[in-house]
Each structure stands twice: as C-alpha cells, then as structure tokens.
Design a protein around this motif. Structure first.
Motif, short mmCIF file in Angstrom:
data_model
loop_
_atom_site.label_atom_id
_atom_site.label_comp_id
_atom_site.label_asym_id
_atom_site.label_seq_id
_atom_site.Cartn_x
_atom_site.Cartn_y
_atom_site.Cartn_z
N SER A 25 0.84 -1.20 0.00
CA SER A 25 0.00 0.00 0.00
C SER A 25 0.88 1.25 0.00
N MET A 26 0.47 2.24 -0.76
CA MET A 26 1.23 3.49 -0.87
C MET A 26 0.31 4.59 -1.35
N LYS A 27 0.82 5.80 -1.28
CA LYS A 27 0.12 6.98 -1.80
C LYS A 27 0.98 7.60 -2.90
N VAL A 28 0.36 7.87 -4.04
CA VAL A 28 1.07 8.39 -5.21
C VAL A 28 0.34 9.60 -5.73
N ASP A 29 1.07 10.67 -6.02
CA ASP A 29 0.50 11.84 -6.68
C ASP A 29 1.33 12.18 -7.90
N ALA A 30 0.74 12.95 -8.82
CA ALA A 30 1.40 13.25 -10.09
C ALA A 30 0.97 14.62 -10.58
N VAL A 31 1.60 15.04 -11.68
CA VAL A 31 1.29 16.31 -12.32
C VAL A 31 0.97 16.03 -13.78
N LEU A 32 -0.10 16.64 -14.29
CA LEU A 32 -0.57 16.40 -15.65
C LEU A 32 -0.45 17.68 -16.47
N TYR A 33 0.12 17.55 -17.67
CA TYR A 33 0.26 18.66 -18.61
C TYR A 33 -0.56 18.33 -19.86
N PHE A 34 -1.49 19.21 -20.23
CA PHE A 34 -2.31 18.99 -21.41
C PHE A 34 -2.75 20.33 -21.98
N GLN A 91 -7.18 8.25 -24.78
CA GLN A 91 -8.58 8.37 -24.35
C GLN A 91 -9.12 9.78 -24.49
N THR A 92 -8.27 10.78 -24.35
CA THR A 92 -8.75 12.17 -24.46
C THR A 92 -8.67 12.71 -25.88
N GLU A 93 -8.25 11.89 -26.82
CA GLU A 93 -8.15 12.38 -28.22
C GLU A 93 -9.54 12.70 -28.77
N THR A 94 -10.56 11.93 -28.37
CA THR A 94 -11.91 12.21 -28.86
C THR A 94 -12.48 13.48 -28.23
N TRP A 95 -11.87 14.00 -27.18
CA TRP A 95 -12.31 15.24 -26.56
C TRP A 95 -11.58 16.46 -27.11
N GLY A 96 -10.69 16.23 -28.05
CA GLY A 96 -9.91 17.35 -28.58
C GLY A 96 -8.82 17.82 -27.64
N ILE A 97 -8.33 16.94 -26.79
CA ILE A 97 -7.32 17.30 -25.79
C ILE A 97 -6.07 16.48 -26.06
N LYS A 98 -4.93 17.13 -25.97
CA LYS A 98 -3.63 16.48 -26.15
C LYS A 98 -2.89 16.49 -24.82
N VAL A 99 -2.63 15.29 -24.28
CA VAL A 99 -1.85 15.15 -23.05
C VAL A 99 -0.38 15.08 -23.44
N SER A 100 0.36 16.09 -23.07
CA SER A 100 1.77 16.18 -23.47
C SER A 100 2.71 15.47 -22.51
N ASN A 101 2.37 15.44 -21.23
CA ASN A 101 3.31 14.84 -20.27
C ASN A 101 2.58 14.52 -18.96
N VAL A 102 3.06 13.48 -18.29
CA VAL A 102 2.60 13.11 -16.96
C VAL A 102 3.84 12.79 -16.14
N GLU A 103 3.95 13.42 -14.98
CA GLU A 103 5.10 13.20 -14.10
C GLU A 103 4.61 12.69 -12.75
N ILE A 104 5.06 11.47 -12.40
CA ILE A 104 4.78 10.94 -11.05
C ILE A 104 5.69 11.67 -10.07
N ARG A 105 5.11 12.36 -9.14
CA ARG A 105 5.90 13.24 -8.28
C ARG A 105 6.44 12.53 -7.04
N THR A 106 5.58 11.96 -6.24
CA THR A 106 6.02 11.31 -5.01
C THR A 106 5.35 9.96 -4.86
N VAL A 107 6.10 9.04 -4.25
CA VAL A 107 5.58 7.72 -3.86
C VAL A 107 5.80 7.60 -2.36
N GLU A 108 4.72 7.70 -1.60
CA GLU A 108 4.81 7.71 -0.15
C GLU A 108 4.46 6.33 0.40
N LEU A 109 5.40 5.76 1.18
CA LEU A 109 5.21 4.44 1.76
C LEU A 109 4.92 4.55 3.25
#
Length: 223
Positions: A25-34, A91-109
């Motif tokens: 079990s862990m907690k993970v957060d990230a940052v999304l660029y689109f 999945q977001t291509e049909t919405w007219g959205i381009k996801v350029s990058n996703v960065e996993i920021r922290t993994v908390e144990l």
C-alpha cells in the motif's frame, strides 16, 4: 460563443491510494500537462473537459501503477509516467485534448515498509561486502601460491627473500629479531639426534638399558 484557452494547462493529480502488484500500500500523486487542440470537440463532445480529464487521470494512474511491483515504481518512474501519458492521450483524443506529459511526483510508503526496505538494502550491502572480501581472499591466496612456486623453484630466491626481510626488520630498529629458518636446513641434524637417541637391537626392537642403582630383574626359567 464559448472561449477556449489553447495554452498548456497544468493540474495536480491528488494523492491516490495505490496497491501494487506485490500487495504494497502506498500513496502516489502526479502532475498532468495537457492542452486543447480542438475547441469544438472539447465543448461539444464532453460537458466539462477540465474535471473530466482530472478524473480520468486519477483512475488511469491507479490502474497503471497497480499492475507493477514496488521495485518497478521506485526504479522505473519515467517509464510508468510515459505509460500513463500514452493511455490518457489515447482516451482524451476524442475530446480534442492532447496530453503532453505526466510526471509521477512522489511515492509515499508506510513506516513499516520504509524500515523493511532499509533492512533489505542493508542485507544487500552486507552480501556484496562478503562477496568482495571472499574474492579478495581468493586472489590473495592464489598470488601467494604463485609466489611460493616461484621461490621454491629457485633456492637463491628464498635466500634473497630472507635478506630482504632482515633489511625491513632492521630499518625499524627493533631490539628483537625473529629470523625464520627453513626446516630443510636442520632436518639432517634432527635425523642424527633421532638415530643417536634410539639405538636398534638385534631383532629391530629398542634395547632397554638398566637404570643406575636399580637391579634388573630376570625372570626364572623354571617359572
């Protein structure tokens, strides 16, 4: 008329509770660029593209990370980020959205898992240290064997080694000098002493000599 911002937007994916493939079990957060590349699809095909993209990113993050083990999450973070980015972009291509990058920021144990990982790392370092020490001992013993073979093939080399040892000892100005002597030099003297101390009898047995002042008892022939 609806105005749509076409610039790249950054949203933070909230911390998600993830269970890895090896049940950690862990907690993970990230940052999304689109960014929006087709305003018409972003307005018509989805009711509100911003929260929809955020919710989709959360579920995709949990689904992708749940398929991998803890070691992969810690060592291959960039690869996992690329996998999440490709799935979101498809999945977001049909919405007219381009996801350029996703960065996993922290993994908390949890604290227990952190202590377990520390013990594992310490055991791994001990294992490597023992292996390196054993390899060093093997190489040193092999070198000593080679040196002994070389010195044994040339008798003069052993004498030169003795002289070099004496030179090293004398340089330290010691009052006591321990000089090693080969057993081959004193072996003939030991053999002579052994022969002189054990005279052989007629039948090959040692002859018993009477002690001075002690009469030698002779058994009676009629007994």
């Amino acid at each position: 008329m609806v105005r749509v911002d076409l610039r790249i937007r950054v949203i933070e994916i909230p911390s998600q509770d993830v269970i890895s493939h090896d049940n950690v079990s862990m907690k993970v957060d990230a940052v999304l660029y689109f960014n929006v590349v087709d305003p018409e699809k972003a307005i018509i095909h989805v009711q509100n593209y911003l929260p929809a993209t955020n919710m989709l990113a959360q579920t995709t993050l949990r689904a992708v990370l749940g398929q991998h083990e803890l070691d992969e999450m810690l060592s291959e973070r960039k690869k996992l980020s690329a996998d999440v980015q490709s799935i979101l972009d498809a999945q977001t291509e049909t919405w007219g959205i381009k996801v350029s990058n996703v960065e996993i920021r922290t993994v908390e144990l949890t604290d227990n898992m952190v202590r377990a990982i520390a013990k594992q790392a310490e055991a791994e370092r001990d294992r490597r240290a023992k292996i390196i020490h054993a390899e060093a001992e093997f190489q040193a013993s092999q070198t000593l064997v080679n040196a002994a073979q070389i010195l044994g093939s040339v008798p003069a080399a052993m004498q030169l080694r003795y002289l070099q040892t004496l030179t090293e000892i004398g340089a330290e100005q010691n009052s006591t000098v321990v000089f090693p002597m080969p057993i081959d030099i004193i072996k003939p003297f030991l053999e002579l002493l052994d022969k002189a101390g054990k005279p052989a009898g007629a039948n090959g047995a040692d002859r018993a000599l009477p002690l001075k002042g002690v009469p030698l008892s002779v058994p009676d022939a009629n007994a």
